[in-house]
Design an enzyme around this catalytic site. Structure first.
Site, PDB file in Angstrom:
ATOM      1  N   CYS A 113       0.834  -1.207   0.000  1.00  0.00           N
ATOM      2  CA  CYS A 113       0.000   0.000   0.000  1.00  0.00           C
ATOM      3  C   CYS A 113       0.869   1.257   0.000  1.00  0.00           C
ATOM      4  CB  CYS A 113      -0.903   0.035   1.231  1.00  0.00           C
ATOM      5  SG  CYS A 113      -2.302  -1.092   1.169  1.00  0.00           S
ATOM      6  N   CYS A 194      -8.017  -2.412  -4.242  1.00  0.00           N
ATOM      7  CA  CYS A 194      -7.198  -3.219  -5.137  1.00  0.00           C
ATOM      8  C   CYS A 194      -7.733  -4.651  -5.143  1.00  0.00           C
ATOM      9  CB  CYS A 194      -5.746  -3.233  -4.656  1.00  0.00           C
ATOM     10  SG  CYS A 194      -4.920  -1.663  -4.833  1.00  0.00           S
ATOM     11  N   CYS A 197      -6.627  -7.560  -2.572  1.00  0.00           N
ATOM     12  CA  CYS A 197      -6.986  -7.439  -1.147  1.00  0.00           C
ATOM     13  C   CYS A 197      -8.472  -7.141  -0.947  1.00  0.00           C
ATOM     14  CB  CYS A 197      -6.120  -6.367  -0.485  1.00  0.00           C
ATOM     15  SG  CYS A 197      -4.371  -6.827  -0.440  1.00  0.00           S
ATOM     16  N   CYS A 220      -5.403   1.790   4.058  1.00  0.00           N
ATOM     17  CA  CYS A 220      -4.291   1.637   3.119  1.00  0.00           C
ATOM     18  C   CYS A 220      -3.130   2.555   3.465  1.00  0.00           C
ATOM     19  CB  CYS A 220      -4.762   1.931   1.701  1.00  0.00           C
ATOM     20  SG  CYS A 220      -5.303   3.638   1.468  1.00  0.00           S
TER      21      CYS A 220
END
Lengths: 236, 305
Positions: A113, A194, A197, A220
Site C-alpha cells: 500500500c 485493489c 486485497c 491503506c
C-alpha cells in the site's frame, strides 16, 4: 416524507461544502480532490462537479485496480465532467517481488500500500494547499478520530466535507440524483479497492471483511500516513 | 509499420517473428521477452527475413521498460504468458502475476504510449473450463484452473482498450506443430516426441477427455492476417478441431504401429472441453490443409533422427 429521507439532508452539506471551497479559493489556495471510485464517493464527486468541475480529482492507479473500477471512472467522467488524474507507482511491479518471485501484496500488504498508494499521492500534497477527501467517520476507527479540517503534511490541509455522512445518506443522495453505482456493488462487493486485497461480502460477515480479510489492517495509509502527526488520535 | 511482440521468443512468438520478418511493409519488429522459459530458438537459424528485428529482454511487469519499448507502436501482439502444461493449477500466484497483472500493465502502457496501436491478445479456451456442450465466445467463461482464470482476468483488462481502438482477443486451443521454440509440454508434441523416441506414451486420465486444438501454422496464418487487414475487434475462438486423447493415439499409431500407451491413472475422468471453429474468423483463419496424421508426419520429419 418517507422515514428513510428523514435523515437525508444534502443541501446543508452541499452549501457548507460549496462555501468552504469558495472561501479557500478566495484566499488564493489551490485545491485538489481524491477518489477511489467507490460508490460511496460518488455524492462528493457529484457535489464537487456542481461547485467547480475544474478542481482536479486524483486517483491512485495502483496497477491492481479492477478493470470495472477503471470503466466506472470513465462513466463518472462522462456523467460529471470532472478532470480525473491517475497517479501510478514509481516502482515497477517487477521490483516488488521477494526472493521467491511473489509480489509484495502476498507478503507485506502494508508496504505494498505504501509503495503503490501513499507514495504516489505524497508528491501531490506538496503541490496543493487543500486536499478535499471524502472520508466518513463511520468507516473506520481511524476515520472516526478525524476532524473536518486537519493538516495532511507537506504543507497541505485535509478537508473532509463528508465526515458526518453515513451509508444511508450516500444511498439516498445517489438515489435522489440518479447517480450510478460501481458495477461490482451489484455483484456483492462492499468496499472495493485493489483486487488482490478485496473480496465479496459473505453472509454472516460485516463489511470490514471486504478488505484485507484476516488482517488487523483497516486502512491503506492514505488516511493514516498522510495525516500530520499529533493532529488526530487513531484508535486501532 | 512498427510491431511489438511480447513473448516473441516463445513457441508462437518465434514463429510469428519469423513470418513477419519477410513482410517488408513492416519497418521494425520488437521482440519483448524475459526468456523465462529458456527458449533461445528464435536467435538461431534459419535466417530471418529483411525486416529489422530488435530483441529486448524485459519483464511485462517492468512498467518503465514496457513504456519505453511500446512507444509509438502500430501493432502490439501480447503473447507473453505463463503456461505450465499440464499443471494448470500449480503456482496460482504466478499465473495471476504474469497473465493477469502483467496484462494489466500492458494495457496501461499501451494506453499511455501507443495510442494508435491495434492490439492482439492471445487468450485461451481454458477460460471456458469444461462441459459437455460445446463452448464459444458467446457463453460466459467459467474457468476451472488457475491458468484459465488468470487468462480471463487478463481479457477483462484488454477489453477496456476496445472502447477506443481495435483489440482482437483470440482464445486459442492447444497448439501443436514444429517450431523454433517448440514446446514439448504441449500434449500433441509431447506424445509425438515420446512415440518417436521412446515407443511408448504416458496418458493421464481415461484418455476420453477432449480438448480443442490448433496447428501452429493456423495460429501464425491468423495473426499474420491481422497485421494488415481490416481491424477486427472482439473476442474470438481460434481452434481447428476437437480431439480426445484416444483419437490422438489412433492417429499416432498410423505412424507408429507398434506404439504402446501407458495409462498413469485411467480411473480418472478428466475435464473435457469442446470448442468449434469460430465462423467469424472466416477469411482470416486459414483453412486447415492437412489432416492430423499428415501434420504429425510433417513434424516427425523435423526430428534429427
Amino acid at each position: 416524507m418517507p422515514r428513510a429521507l428523514a435523515t437525508f439532508a444534502p443541501m446543508p452539506t452541499f452549501d457548507a461544502f460549496r462555501d468552504r471551497v469558495q472561501a479557500f479559493q478566495a484566499e488564493g489556495k489551490t485545491l485538489f480532490a481524491s477518489t477511489s471510485f467507490q460508490g460511496h464517493s460518488v455524492p462528493m464527486l457529484h457535489m464537487l462537479s456542481r461547485i467547480d468541475a475544474h478542481i482536479p480529482v486524483y486517483y491512485v492507479d495502483t496497477g491492481y485496480l479492477f478493470p470495472e473500477t477503471l470503466r466506472f471512472r470513465d462513466v463518472l467522467k462522462e456523467r460529471l465532467g470532472l478532470r480525473f488524474i491517475g497517479l501510478r507507482p514509481a516502482v515497477p511491479k517487477s521490483q516488488q517481488r521477494d526472493a521467491s518471485g511473489a509480489l509484495m501484496y502476498t507478503w507485506d500488504p502494508d508496504r505494498c500500500c505504501h509503495l503503490n498508494k501513499v507514495q504516489p499521492l505524497e508528491r501531490v500534497l506538496a503541490e496543493y494547499d487543500v486536499w478535499i477527501n471524502g472520508v466518513r467517520a463511520d468507516q473506520s476507527a481511524a476515520r472516526r478520530a478525524m476532524q473536518v479540517e486537519q493538516p495532511a503534511g507537506f504543507g497541505c490541509l485535509r478537508y473532509h466535507p463528508m465526515l458526518d455522512w453515513n451509508a444511508r445518506m450516500v444511498f439516498e443522495y445517489r438515489k435522489a440524483h440518479d447517480l450510478p453505482e460501481h458495477p461490482l456493488e451489484a455483484e456483492g462487493y462492499g468496499s472495493i479497492g485493489c483486487e488482490p486485497c478485496t473480496r465479496k461480502l459473505m453472509d454472516g460477515y460485516d463489511e470490514r471483511t471486504s478488505r484485507w480479510f484476516g488482517l488487523n489492517k483497516t486502512e491503506c495509509g492514505l488516511n493514516t500516513e498522510l495525516v500530520k502527526e499529533g493532529t488526530t488520535q487513531v484508535d486501532q | 509499420m512498427k510491431i511489438a511482440i511480447t513473448g516473441g521468443a516463445g513457441y508462437i512468438g518465434a514463429e510469428l517473428v519469423a513470418a513477419l520478418s519477410t513482410d517488408e511493409r513492416i519497418t521494425e519488429l520488437v521482440v519483448y521477452d524475459d526468456l523465462s522459459r529458456g527458449h533461445h530458438g528464435l536467435f538461431m537459424g534459419p535466417r530471418m527475413g529483411r525486416v529489422p528485428v530488435r530483441f529486448v529482454q524485459g519483464d511485462i511487469l517492468d512498467s518503465r521498460k514496457l513504456r519505453k519499448e511500446l512507444a509509438g507502436m502500430d501493432r502490439v501482439f501480447h503473447l507473453a504468458a505463463k503456461v505450465t502444461t499440464p499443471f494448470a493449477d500449480a503456482g496460482h500466484h504466478h499465473f495471476e502475476q504474469v497473465n493477469h497483472w502483467g496484462t494489466a500493465e500492458m494495457v496501461y502502457a499501451i494506453e499511455d504510449v501507443a495510442p494508435d496501436a491495434c492490439v492482439v491478445y492471445l487468450s485461451s479456451t481454458a477460460v471456458y473450463g469444461s462441459g459437455e456442450a460445446a463452448a464459444n465466445s458467446g457463453v460466459r467463461p467459467a474457468p476451472r484452473s488457475a491458468y484459465g482464470h488468470s487468462k480471463w482476468r487478463g481479457e477483462t483488462h484488454m477489453e477496456r482498450l476496445m472502447d477506443d481502438r481495435s483489440v482482437t482477443i483470440l482464445r486459442l486451443g492447444n497448439v501443436y506443430g514444429a517450431g523454433r521454440s517448440v514446446r514439448f509440454d504441449a500434449v500433441i508434441n509431447r506424445f509425438l516426441f515420446e512415440a518417436h523416441h521412446k515407443g511408448r506414451i504416458s496418458i493421464s486420465g481415461s484418455g476420453l477427455q477432449q480438448r480443442p486444438f490448433i496447428h501452429i501454422d493456423g495460429v501464425i496464418g491468423t495473426l499474420g492476417a491481422l497485421v494488415h487487414g481490416t481491424p477486427l475487434s472482439g473476442i474470438f475462438d481460434l481452434v481447428d478441431h476437437d480431439l480426445s486423447v484416444l483419437d490422438l493415439v489412433e492417429a499416432l499409431r498410423t505412424l507408429y504401429p507398434k506404439l504402446e500407451f501407458l495409462f498413469v491413472d485411467q480411473h480418472l475422468e478428466l475435464l473435457s472441453l469442446k470448442v468449434p471453429r469460430d465462423a467469424r474468423l472466416q477469411g482470416i483463419q486459414p483453412e486447415r490443409k492437412a489432416d492430423l496424421v499428415q501434420e504429425l508426419e510433417a513434424m516427425q520429419g523435423r526430428f534429427a533422427w
